[in-house]
Design a protein around this motif. Structure first.
Motif, short mmCIF file in Angstrom:
data_model
loop_
_atom_site.label_atom_id
_atom_site.label_comp_id
_atom_site.label_asym_id
_atom_site.label_seq_id
_atom_site.Cartn_x
_atom_site.Cartn_y
_atom_site.Cartn_z
N PHE A 99 8.31 57.98 18.88
CA PHE A 99 7.24 57.97 17.88
C PHE A 99 7.77 57.97 16.44
CE2 PHE A 99 5.54 60.27 21.61
CZ PHE A 99 4.51 59.41 21.94
N GLY A 100 9.08 58.01 16.30
CA GLY A 100 9.66 58.16 14.99
C GLY A 100 9.22 57.13 13.97
N LYS A 101 9.14 55.86 14.38
CA LYS A 101 8.80 54.80 13.44
C LYS A 101 7.33 54.84 13.03
CE LYS A 101 12.46 51.67 14.97
NZ LYS A 101 12.79 50.34 15.55
N ARG A 102 6.49 55.46 13.85
CA ARG A 102 5.06 55.52 13.54
C ARG A 102 4.67 56.83 12.87
NH1 ARG A 102 1.86 54.61 18.77
NH2 ARG A 102 3.75 55.27 19.86
N ALA A 103 5.58 57.78 12.77
CA ALA A 103 5.27 59.09 12.23
C ALA A 103 5.65 59.19 10.76
CB ALA A 103 6.00 60.18 13.02
N LEU A 104 4.76 59.78 9.96
CA LEU A 104 5.07 60.05 8.56
C LEU A 104 6.02 61.22 8.44
CD1 LEU A 104 1.52 59.64 6.94
CD2 LEU A 104 3.42 58.01 6.95
N TRP A 105 5.84 62.21 9.30
CA TRP A 105 6.75 63.35 9.36
C TRP A 105 6.65 63.97 10.75
CZ3 TRP A 105 4.19 68.23 9.64
CH2 TRP A 105 2.86 68.24 9.24
N SER A 106 7.55 64.91 11.05
CA SER A 106 7.64 65.47 12.39
C SER A 106 7.65 66.99 12.35
CB SER A 106 8.92 64.98 13.09
OG SER A 106 8.98 63.56 13.11
N MET A 107 7.13 67.60 13.40
CA MET A 107 7.11 69.06 13.50
C MET A 107 7.52 69.51 14.89
SD MET A 107 4.09 71.84 12.60
CE MET A 107 3.04 71.59 14.05
N ASN A 192 19.91 70.97 16.55
CA ASN A 192 19.42 69.77 17.23
C ASN A 192 18.42 68.92 16.46
OD1 ASN A 192 20.53 69.96 20.21
ND2 ASN A 192 19.90 72.03 19.64
N CYS A 193 17.84 69.45 15.38
CA CYS A 193 16.80 68.70 14.66
C CYS A 193 17.24 68.42 13.23
CB CYS A 193 15.49 69.49 14.64
SG CYS A 193 14.84 69.89 16.27
N GLN A 194 16.75 67.32 12.70
CA GLN A 194 17.01 67.00 11.30
C GLN A 194 16.32 68.03 10.41
OE1 GLN A 194 19.04 64.48 10.38
NE2 GLN A 194 19.38 63.95 12.51
N SER A 195 16.92 68.33 9.27
CA SER A 195 16.36 69.35 8.38
C SER A 195 15.15 68.85 7.60
CB SER A 195 17.43 69.87 7.41
OG SER A 195 17.98 68.80 6.67
N ASP A 196 14.77 67.55 7.75
CA ASP A 196 13.55 67.09 7.11
C ASP A 196 12.35 67.18 8.06
OD1 ASP A 196 14.21 65.05 8.83
OD2 ASP A 196 14.11 63.44 7.34
N TRP A 197 12.53 67.84 9.19
CA TRP A 197 11.43 68.17 10.08
C TRP A 197 10.71 69.40 9.55
CZ3 TRP A 197 10.48 67.08 15.71
CH2 TRP A 197 11.02 65.85 16.09
N PHE A 198 9.53 69.66 10.11
CA PHE A 198 8.86 70.93 9.87
C PHE A 198 9.05 71.80 11.11
CE2 PHE A 198 6.86 71.02 5.86
CZ PHE A 198 6.27 72.28 5.75
N TYR A 199 9.25 73.09 10.88
CA TYR A 199 9.43 74.06 11.96
C TYR A 199 8.22 74.99 11.99
CZ TYR A 199 10.79 78.65 13.81
OH TYR A 199 10.82 79.86 14.47
N SER A 200 7.72 75.29 13.20
CA SER A 200 6.67 76.29 13.35
C SER A 200 7.04 77.25 14.46
CB SER A 200 5.32 75.64 13.66
OG SER A 200 4.80 74.95 12.54
N SER A 201 6.64 78.50 14.28
CA SER A 201 6.80 79.52 15.32
C SER A 201 5.41 79.91 15.80
CB SER A 201 7.53 80.74 14.76
OG SER A 201 7.58 81.78 15.72
N ALA A 276 12.15 72.81 8.12
CA ALA A 276 13.28 73.19 8.96
C ALA A 276 14.48 73.62 8.12
CB ALA A 276 13.67 72.03 9.88
N SER A 277 14.61 73.06 6.92
CA SER A 277 15.70 73.48 6.04
C SER A 277 15.56 74.96 5.67
CB SER A 277 15.73 72.63 4.77
OG SER A 277 14.49 72.69 4.09
N MET A 278 14.31 75.45 5.54
CA MET A 278 14.11 76.86 5.24
C MET A 278 14.36 77.72 6.47
SD MET A 278 10.79 79.02 3.81
CE MET A 278 10.51 77.95 2.41
N SER A 279 13.92 77.27 7.64
CA SER A 279 14.18 78.05 8.85
C SER A 279 15.68 78.13 9.11
CB SER A 279 13.45 77.46 10.06
OG SER A 279 14.02 76.25 10.50
#
Length: 358
Positions: A99-107, A192-201, A276-279
């Motif tokens: 889905f990477g090419k169709r996604a504006l950002w990832s979480m 394992n994830c790029q730091s331009d992702w969003f992280y949620s707990s 993700a950079s903050m996490s």
């Protein structure tokens, strides 16, 4: 009068130019400190970790308001060892380019789940966890579990073989060990994830409305500086709350561990989001502090301010205890309070199979 007006106008323009320059330089200094201490860029996972003492900012809220002086938040000279995982998510979900090419950002959402709660995990998998691409946002969900020696090992192996979304660490499933799951998830995301992702707990009995979750994240995004987006309390934001001192309660905190009457503002641990950079930065800072079982307070309040103090998280006003946390009082996520029937019924109405986004 005309000359005076022109003079005042020039002074005003000069003042605005000075403020903009200071903000720009502050961000530049922050980026330099970030790359120096953490040693990774924003477009690649980290390759090394903090070594030695953490740097400190004398005027930060962590120091000025005295949070760093409590026994609980005294910094260790050397970092704690990292986690060893018993089970890893299969196929490194963050690198799945479907889905990477169709996604504006990832979480990625790291769900804290008791190893016995397979029913809740299945509810999530067939409802909100199944929304791999919604509103141009790519979603990955993993479940962080501990171990229970009384449980048949075959059950968890079958679940992992079928779904491949479990991250297991070698700690016992107890109330006071939940915070370790948060840090284990952060460690896995960092690797394992790029730091331009969003992280949620998230807890495994939460009912998120992903449209609202994504909408609030996009409202808080800092334009060209994605990594400066603050922590967002999707469930609720708590302020002016203090520790429970009554020893009859399992979540009581001794005065000698935390001597202040209140905590910095924090998110309830049911569901919160951050870059993700903050996490990554909060995880690294956590390795220099003794463990505190209350992950809500520890991660989103105390470690947040410690990361700001160390120069690993940017904030325009480091003296503010709201630094790097949004003043948003949740509402994007509801709590099922461990009632699996309510959870299943409500989520199935929001995400009926086969789910088709409106």
């Amino acid at each position: 009068m005309g000359g005076l007006s022109q003079y005042v106008a020039k002074l005003t323009c000069l003042a605005l130019l000075t403020v903009v320059t200071m903000i720009f330089l502050g961000k530049q200094l922050h980026y330099e400190a970030y790359s120096t201490h953490v040693n990774y860029s924003l477009d690649a996972p980290p390759t090394s970790h903090l070594i030695g003492r953490l740097p400190t900012t004398s005027l930060s809220a962590f120091n000025v308001l005295g949070y760093g002086n409590t026994s609980l938040m005294t910094r260790m000279d050397t970092p704690r060892e990292e986690f060893e995982f018993i089970i890893h998510p299969r196929n490194n979900s963050c690198n799945d380019g479907a889905f990477g090419k169709r996604a504006l950002w990832s979480m990625i959402v790291c769900v804290k789940s008791n190893i016995k709660n397979a029913k809740r995990r299945n509810i999530i998998r067939r409802t909100w966890g199944a929304q791999k691409l919604l509103q141009a946002v790519r979603l990955v969900v993993i479940f962080v579990v501990g171990k229970d020696d009384r449980m048949n090992r075959t059950e968890i192996d079958k679940e992992q073989k079928r779904y491949g979304d479990l991250l297991q660490i070698g700690i016992k499933e107890t109330y006071t060990n939940v915070g370790w799951k948060v840090l284990a998830g952060m460690q896995w995301v960092q690797t394992n994830c790029q730091s331009d992702w969003f992280y949620s707990s998230a807890d495994d009995d939460m009912m998120p409305d992903l449209r609202k979750v994504y909408g609030e994240i996009q409202n808080q995004m800092d334009g060209d500086h994605f990594e400066n987006t603050p922590i967002i309390c999707q469930n609720s934001l708590r302020s002016n709350e203090g520790p429970i001192r009554d020893k009859r309660y399992r979540n009581s905190v001794p005065y000698e561990h935390y001597s202040k009457d209140s905590y910095p503002s924090f998110c309830t641990g049911g569901f919160y989001s951050m870059p993700a950079s903050m996490s990554n930065a909060i995880y690294q800072v956590s390795r220099y502090h003794n463990y505190f079982y209350n992950d809500d307070v520890w991660v989103t309040a105390l470690l947040r301010l410690s990361a700001v103090d160390a120069g690993l998280v940017w904030c325009i006003n480091v003296t503010d205890q709201f630094c790097a946390i949004a003043k948003f009082n949740g509402g994007s996520v509801q709590h099922a309070f461990c009632n699996e029937k309510i959870m299943s019924d409500k989520l199935s109405n929001v995400y009926p199979p086969p789910y088709k986004p409106k």
